[in-house]
Write a protein that holds these residues in place. Structure first.
Motif: not given
Length: 128
Positions: A101-105
């Motif tokens: 999710l860090g990468l997605i955001h």
């Protein structure tokens, strides 16, 4: 008795390393979206399929089985009529999904830069 992996130093760059398939399951298109969707709450199969827009029933089923086998997702069948099956992240799955999710955001937040780079690339090569 020792298993075959006891003496193995895990190295995802090695073709034989079992971590490679787990990385593929977690970071493939459907795996990362499934893990991300399950991060906030457990979901039933059809809820998950609606949340991960575009995934087929077959692909979602295969993805969930792979993630369950890797210990990232827990499949819980409820003893009710009609049958109910819920999917949720294991503690390891939550840790992996949190990083994804860090990468997605990051990607979502930098899409203006990505789109500008695509335009520059396409213009430099005569358009697409």
């Amino acid at each position: 008795m020792a298993s075959d992996t006891d003496d193995l130093a895990f190295d995802v760059f090695s073709r034989q390393c079992p971590s490679r398939s787990t990385l593929e399951h977690a970071t493939g298109r459907w795996g990362s979206l499934t893990l991300g969707a399950l991060y906030e709450e457990s979901l039933r199969f059809n809820e998950l399929r609606r949340r991960v827009d575009g995934v087929s029933e077959k692909m979602l089923s295969q993805t969930l089985q792979a993630l369950e086998r890797d210990g990232l997702v827990l499949r819980e069948a409820q003893p009710v009529n009609p049958p109910r099956v819920d999917y949720e992240l294991t503690p390891l799955g939550r840790e992996v999904a949190g990083r994804l999710l860090g990468l997605i955001h990051l990607v979502e937040g930098r899409m203006d830069d990505v789109l500008a780079a695509r335009t520059r690339y396409d213009e430099a090569r005569g358009g697409r």
